[in-house]
Write a protein that holds these residues in place. Structure first.
Motif, PDB file in Angstrom:
ATOM      1  N   HIS A 135       0.790  -1.235   0.000  1.00 45.79           N
ATOM      2  CA  HIS A 135       0.000   0.000   0.000  1.00 45.79           C
ATOM      3  C   HIS A 135       0.824   1.288   0.000  1.00 45.79           C
ATOM      4  O   HIS A 135       0.256   2.379  -0.017  1.00 45.79           O
ATOM      5  CB  HIS A 135      -0.928   0.010   1.222  1.00 45.79           C
TER       6      HIS A 135
ATOM      7  N   ALA B 274      -0.646   5.026  -0.647  1.00 44.34           N
ATOM      8  CA  ALA B 274      -0.928   5.714   0.603  1.00 44.34           C
ATOM      9  C   ALA B 274       0.193   6.631   1.080  1.00 44.34           C
ATOM     10  O   ALA B 274      -0.072   7.609   1.787  1.00 44.34           O
ATOM     11  CB  ALA B 274      -1.226   4.689   1.696  1.00 44.34           C
TER      12      ALA B 274
ATOM     13  N   PHE C 239      -1.586  10.322   5.734  1.00 40.30           N
ATOM     14  CA  PHE C 239      -1.529   8.997   6.354  1.00 40.30           C
ATOM     15  C   PHE C 239      -0.882   9.108   7.720  1.00 40.30           C
ATOM     16  O   PHE C 239      -0.248  10.125   8.045  1.00 40.30           O
ATOM     17  CB  PHE C 239      -0.731   8.011   5.485  1.00 40.30           C
TER      18      PHE C 239
ATOM     19  N   GLY D 269     -10.428   9.638   3.604  1.00 44.80           N
ATOM     20  CA  GLY D 269      -9.842   8.786   2.569  1.00 44.80           C
ATOM     21  C   GLY D 269      -8.396   8.450   2.806  1.00 44.80           C
ATOM     22  O   GLY D 269      -7.829   7.605   2.101  1.00 44.80           O
TER      23      GLY D 269
ATOM     24  N   TYR E 183      -4.980   7.080   5.037  1.00 46.66           N
ATOM     25  CA  TYR E 183      -4.704   5.745   5.559  1.00 46.66           C
ATOM     26  C   TYR E 183      -4.015   5.784   6.921  1.00 46.66           C
ATOM     27  O   TYR E 183      -3.313   6.743   7.254  1.00 46.66           O
ATOM     28  CB  TYR E 183      -3.826   4.966   4.579  1.00 46.66           C
TER      29      TYR E 183
ATOM     30  N   TRP F 262     -13.012   3.664  11.043  1.00 41.80           N
ATOM     31  CA  TRP F 262     -11.990   3.301  10.058  1.00 41.80           C
ATOM     32  C   TRP F 262     -12.458   2.062   9.282  1.00 41.80           C
ATOM     33  O   TRP F 262     -13.054   1.159   9.856  1.00 41.80           O
ATOM     34  CB  TRP F 262     -10.662   2.970  10.740  1.00 41.80           C
ATOM     35  N   ARG F 263     -12.148   2.021   8.010  1.00 41.83           N
ATOM     36  CA  ARG F 263     -12.382   0.811   7.218  1.00 41.83           C
ATOM     37  C   ARG F 263     -11.136  -0.052   7.260  1.00 41.83           C
ATOM     38  O   ARG F 263     -10.024   0.434   7.040  1.00 41.83           O
ATOM     39  CB  ARG F 263     -12.687   1.166   5.758  1.00 41.83           C
TER      40      ARG F 263
ATOM     41  N   VAL G 216      -8.671  -2.242   5.666  1.00 41.83           N
ATOM     42  CA  VAL G 216      -8.232  -2.567   4.311  1.00 41.83           C
ATOM     43  C   VAL G 216      -7.562  -3.934   4.279  1.00 41.83           C
ATOM     44  O   VAL G 216      -7.743  -4.719   3.349  1.00 41.83           O
ATOM     45  CB  VAL G 216      -7.284  -1.481   3.769  1.00 41.83           C
TER      46      VAL G 216
ATOM     47  N   GLN H 205      -8.466   2.737   6.524  1.00 42.29           N
ATOM     48  CA  GLN H 205      -8.766   3.937   5.749  1.00 42.29           C
ATOM     49  C   GLN H 205      -9.800   4.766   6.489  1.00 42.29           C
ATOM     50  O   GLN H 205     -10.802   4.237   6.987  1.00 42.29           O
ATOM     51  CB  GLN H 205      -9.283   3.581   4.356  1.00 42.29           C
ATOM     52  N   ASN H 206      -9.564   6.070   6.571  1.00 42.75           N
ATOM     53  CA  ASN H 206     -10.472   6.997   7.229  1.00 42.75           C
ATOM     54  C   ASN H 206     -11.664   7.262   6.314  1.00 42.75           C
ATOM     55  O   ASN H 206     -11.516   7.904   5.275  1.00 42.75           O
ATOM     56  CB  ASN H 206      -9.736   8.301   7.542  1.00 42.75           C
TER      57      ASN H 206
ATOM     58  N   CYS I  36     -16.303  10.807   3.985  1.00 37.10           N
ATOM     59  CA  CYS I  36     -16.258  10.329   2.605  1.00 37.10           C
ATOM     60  C   CYS I  36     -17.678  10.199   2.055  1.00 37.10           C
ATOM     61  O   CYS I  36     -18.604   9.814   2.775  1.00 37.10           O
ATOM     62  CB  CYS I  36     -15.550   8.983   2.522  1.00 37.10           C
TER      63      CYS I  36
END
Length: 255
Positions: free
Chosen positions: A59, A63, A128, A166, A168, A200-201, A203, A235-236, A240
């Motif tokens: 990444h 990122a 990031f 968006g 990281y 947070w997502r 990844v 990912q933030n 978004c």
């Protein structure tokens, strides 16, 4: 956590909040030497860094390269040189103790100075962040910080404002069962990870089989001072448009 996790005593007094960091001057020679070690793919710095290589190989281009980043907790500039070698434009380090950086692409702050500068608009949100073996200590008092049972959760929640939508986060923390070794560190399983990663997502995680490894019996027998620390990539998604990106760890972390 209301008595639902195991607690053992494993006490340290490493308080230096408000003083100087353990390595208080980051010289150009030190940083250049560490960068050469990253280029040579050496795997031991402060920690076994093989998982750091894996996460950045996967990444880093998207990122980190040509972007501004924040490092949380860094007694020596090992993470910073990784990020520079993976193409970061600039790295800001947040550390309990005061550090003087002689490298033009590395700037350092103590928590109080960072908070004041950020609130005054002197620091723009970052693309990031990277933290390794740091968040799990927040609020336990080991380094002179104020006791706060939710210190780690609050740090990650604040980072949702510090990292751009968006952007990281690379997070290396002890895993993968819920426990507290007081006051050394927390270990994170499905209960507290879900709280820590709220907003947070997820990844990915490195190594990719980290969660399977965590279930091996030999890793369930906790030895004081012995921890397994994979690197999570997040990912933030706060702010978004594509809110469908928002997810939890429930689908990938089950005990």
């Amino acid at each position: 956590m209301n008595g639902i996790i195991s607690i053992r005593e494993f006490y340290f007094d490493n308080a230096y909040l408000g003083g100087s960091a353990l390595t208080s001057v980051w010289s150009l020679d030190t940083i250049n030497d560490l960068r050469a070690r990253v280029r040579a793919r050496q795997t031991y710095f402060n920690y076994d860094s093989s998982f750091v290589y894996q996460a950045l190989d996967a990444h880093g281009k998207k990122a980190v390269s040509s972007r501004r980043g924040l490092v949380i907790g860094s007694e020596k500039p090992w993470l910073e040189v990784f990020l520079l070698e993976y193409g970061a434009d600039h790295v800001t380090t947040l550390e309990f103790g005061a550090i003087i950086s002689q490298h033009p692409q590395i700037r350092t702050f103590t928590p109080a100075n960072f908070t004041a500068a950020f609130l005054q608009g002197q620091i723009e949100p970052f693309d990031f962040l990277f933290t390794y073996s740091s968040i799990e200590h927040d609020g336990l008092g080991r380094y002179g910080d104020v006791l706060n049972p939710s210190g780690d959760l609050e740090t990650m929640a604040r980072m949702l404002s510090v990292v751009k939508p968006g952007g990281y986060a690379f997070v290396g923390i002890p895993c993968c069962f819920d426990a507290l070794d007081w006051n050394a560190h927390r270990t994170y399983g499905h209960r507290r990870l879900a709280m820590l990663f709220a907003g947070w997502r997820v990844v990915g995680v490195f190594p990719a089989n980290a969660l399977n490894q965590s279930r091996k019996p030999k890793l369930r027998v906790r030895q004081l001072g012995s921890v397994f620390q994979p690197v999570w990539v997040l990912q933030n998604v706060m702010g978004c448009v594509e809110q469908k990106l928002l997810g939890t760890i429930a689908g990938i972390f089950k005990e």
